[in-house]
Design a protein around this motif. Structure first.
Motif, mmCIF file in Angstrom:
data_model
loop_
_atom_site.group_PDB
_atom_site.id
_atom_site.type_symbol
_atom_site.label_atom_id
_atom_site.label_comp_id
_atom_site.label_asym_id
_atom_site.label_seq_id
_atom_site.Cartn_x
_atom_site.Cartn_y
_atom_site.Cartn_z
ATOM 1 N N ALA A 47 0.889 -1.168 0.000
ATOM 2 C CA ALA A 47 0.000 0.000 0.000
ATOM 3 C C ALA A 47 0.925 1.216 0.000
ATOM 4 C CB ALA A 47 -0.899 -0.002 1.232
ATOM 5 N N LEU A 48 0.826 2.041 -1.034
ATOM 6 C CA LEU A 48 1.745 3.184 -1.178
ATOM 7 C C LEU A 48 1.245 4.393 -0.396
ATOM 8 C CD1 LEU A 48 3.087 3.883 -4.769
ATOM 9 C CD2 LEU A 48 4.286 2.901 -2.815
ATOM 10 N N THR A 49 2.146 4.993 0.359
ATOM 11 C CA THR A 49 1.786 6.144 1.195
ATOM 12 C C THR A 49 2.238 7.475 0.616
ATOM 13 O OG1 THR A 49 3.862 5.858 2.356
ATOM 14 C CG2 THR A 49 1.915 4.819 3.329
ATOM 15 N N CYS A 50 3.306 7.436 -0.198
ATOM 16 C CA CYS A 50 3.880 8.685 -0.711
ATOM 17 C C CYS A 50 4.838 8.351 -1.850
ATOM 18 C CB CYS A 50 4.646 9.435 0.390
ATOM 19 S SG CYS A 50 6.014 8.508 1.095
ATOM 20 N N ILE A 51 5.213 9.388 -2.579
ATOM 21 C CA ILE A 51 6.195 9.208 -3.659
ATOM 22 C C ILE A 51 7.357 10.151 -3.400
ATOM 23 C CG2 ILE A 51 6.612 9.395 -6.140
ATOM 24 C CD1 ILE A 51 3.685 8.666 -6.578
ATOM 25 N N VAL A 52 8.534 9.577 -3.261
ATOM 26 C CA VAL A 52 9.754 10.356 -3.040
ATOM 27 C C VAL A 52 10.578 10.333 -4.326
ATOM 28 C CG1 VAL A 52 11.956 10.410 -1.787
ATOM 29 C CG2 VAL A 52 9.831 9.939 -0.544
ATOM 30 N N SER A 53 10.933 11.529 -4.802
ATOM 31 C CA SER A 53 11.838 11.640 -5.956
ATOM 32 C C SER A 53 13.031 12.474 -5.504
ATOM 33 C CB SER A 53 11.177 12.373 -7.124
ATOM 34 O OG SER A 53 9.860 11.922 -7.323
ATOM 35 N N PHE A 54 14.195 11.880 -5.412
ATOM 36 C CA PHE A 54 15.380 12.680 -5.065
ATOM 37 C C PHE A 54 15.539 13.785 -6.099
ATOM 38 C CE2 PHE A 54 17.219 8.423 -3.509
ATOM 39 C CZ PHE A 54 16.666 8.582 -2.253
ATOM 40 N N ASP A 55 16.135 14.933 -5.676
ATOM 41 C CA ASP A 55 16.346 16.043 -6.604
ATOM 42 C C ASP A 55 17.835 16.209 -6.887
ATOM 43 O OD1 ASP A 55 16.415 18.314 -8.064
ATOM 44 O OD2 ASP A 55 15.246 19.552 -6.670
ATOM 45 N N PRO A 56 18.280 15.742 -8.045
ATOM 46 C CA PRO A 56 19.708 15.824 -8.369
ATOM 47 C C PRO A 56 20.196 17.269 -8.452
ATOM 48 C CG PRO A 56 18.540 14.447 -9.956
ATOM 49 C CD PRO A 56 17.489 15.122 -9.111
#
Ligand code: PXL
Length: 281
Positions: A47-56
Motif C-alpha cells: 500500500a503506497l503512502t507517498c512518492i519520493v523523488s530525489f532532486d539531483p
C-alpha cells in the motif's frame, strides 16, 4: 484455470504487506521491501503512502508527495479484504494525515507481526512538519508495533537519549524503547558506532543479544534499513522467532551491501538479488 497452474494450499507462500513510500530510484522504500519479500520467498503486497523523488539539482534532497489519505484507505480496503493477513511492515508514512488513516486501518485488524521501521525524517522535509509527523508516529503507530527497528538517530529520538556512542548506550536505548512500546527492538548501530563491526542490539524484554557483522565500508548504503525491516517481516511471516528473524535479516542485509549497486547518485544502493552467491557469511 487447470490444476497445474493453480498454487496448491500446501505450497502457498506466506503473504506479507508493506505500507510504505515509493523511492523512485529503487534503492529504498516499497521497492526495496518488495525485492526483499520476493527474494525471501513470501508473496509481497504494497500500500503506497507517498512518492519520493530525489532532486539531483538540489543535493539529492527528497521531493515528497503524499498519496491522498482516501487512496491509502482504498488500497488497504482492497488488500485486507482480499487476503487474511497477519504480518505487516510499516515504512515511511510522512504526514500526520497519513498516520491517522493507517493507524485506523491497523487498529481494526488483528496483527500477529507488526514491524515498524520508524522512518522519522525525510531529507529536505520542512522541520516543523517533520516534528508533527514524528509525534504522531510515536503516539499512534509505535504502540501498535510488535517489532521496531530504529536506526542510530531514531534510537536517540525514541529513547530520549542525547547521544549513543557505545554498544552499552545502544543496549540502554533498546531497553528504554522496549519499555515504552512493549515491542521487540532491534536498535541498529550501523556504520555510526566506532569499530570494525556493524553492531545491532536485539532486546525482547528478556533476551539482550548483540548481533555483529564486519562493516562493509564506512558509508551508509541506501535501502539497508528498509531491507532489514522487510527481511524481518518476511521471516516472521514464515514463522521464524523474532531473534531468528533478526539474525537472518542481518545476514541478508550484509550480503546485500556487499552486492550493492552504484549509479550517478552520490550513494550506492543495496541489492537483494544474488543472495547466497557471495562469500560465506
Ligand atoms: O530509507 C528510508 C526511506 C524509506 N522510504 C522511502 C524513502 C526512504 C529514503 O530515501 O525514500 C520512500
Amino acid at each position: 484455470m487447470s490444476a497445474n497452474t493453480t498454487t496448491s494450499a500446501a505450497s502457498a507462500p506466506a503473504v506479507t504487506l508493506t505500507i510504505a513510500g515509493s523511492e523512485a530510484t529503487g534503492g529504498a522504500g516499497a521497492q526495496a521491501d518488495l525485492k526483499t519479500f520476493q527474494e525471501l520467498g513470501v508473496y509481497g503486497i504494497t500500500a503506497l503512502t507517498c512518492i519520493v523523488s530525489f532532486d539531483p539539482k538540489d543535493s539529492w534532497n527528497h521531493r515528497f508527495v503524499p498519496v491522498d489519505p482516501q487512496v491509502i484507505t482504498d488500497q488497504l480496503e482492497a488488500i485486507l479484504t482480499a487476503y487474511d493477513l497477519d504480518t505487516v511492515k510499516i515504512g515511511m508514512l510522512g504526514t500526520p494525515a497519513t498516520i491517522d488513516v493507517v493507524a485506523k486501518a491497523l487498529q481494526d485488524h488483528d496483527w500477529k507481526n507488526l514491524v515498524l521501521d520508524p522512518v522519522l525524517i525525510c531529507k529536505g522535509q520542512e522541520p516543523g512538519a517533520a516534528l508533527d509527523t514524528d509525534k504522531a508516529l510515536k503516539a499512534q503507530i509505535l504502540p501498535l508495533a510488535t517489532f521496531v527497528t530504529p536506526n542510530h538517530f531514531e534510537s536517540m529520538s525514541l529513547s530520549g537519549m542525547d547521544s549513543i556512542e557505545t554498544v552499552e548506550d545502544l543496549k540502554e536505548a533498546a531497553r528504554r524503547i522496549h519499555e515504552a512500546s512493549g515491542a521487540v527492538v532491534l536498535a541498529k548501530g550501523g556504520v555510526r558506532l566506532e569499530g570494525d563491526d556493524a553492531v545491532d542490539v536485539f532486546y525482547d524484554g528478556e533476551t539482550m543479544e548483540v548481533l555483529r557483522a564486519p562493516k562493509v565500508g564506512d558509508v551508509a548504503v541506501s535501502g539497508a534499513g528498509c531491507t532489514l525491516a522487510a527481511a524481518i517481516t518476511a521471516e516472521l511471516g514464515k514463522g521464524a522467532t523474532p531473534l531468528e528473524a533478526a539474525k537472518t535479516a542481518k545476514a541478508f542485509v550484509t550480503e546485500g551491501i556487499r552486492n550493492r549497486v552504484s549509479s550517478n547518485a552520490p550513494f550506492d544502493a543495496l541489492w537483494q538479488g544474488n543472495a547466497g552467491q557471495g562469500p560465506a557469511l
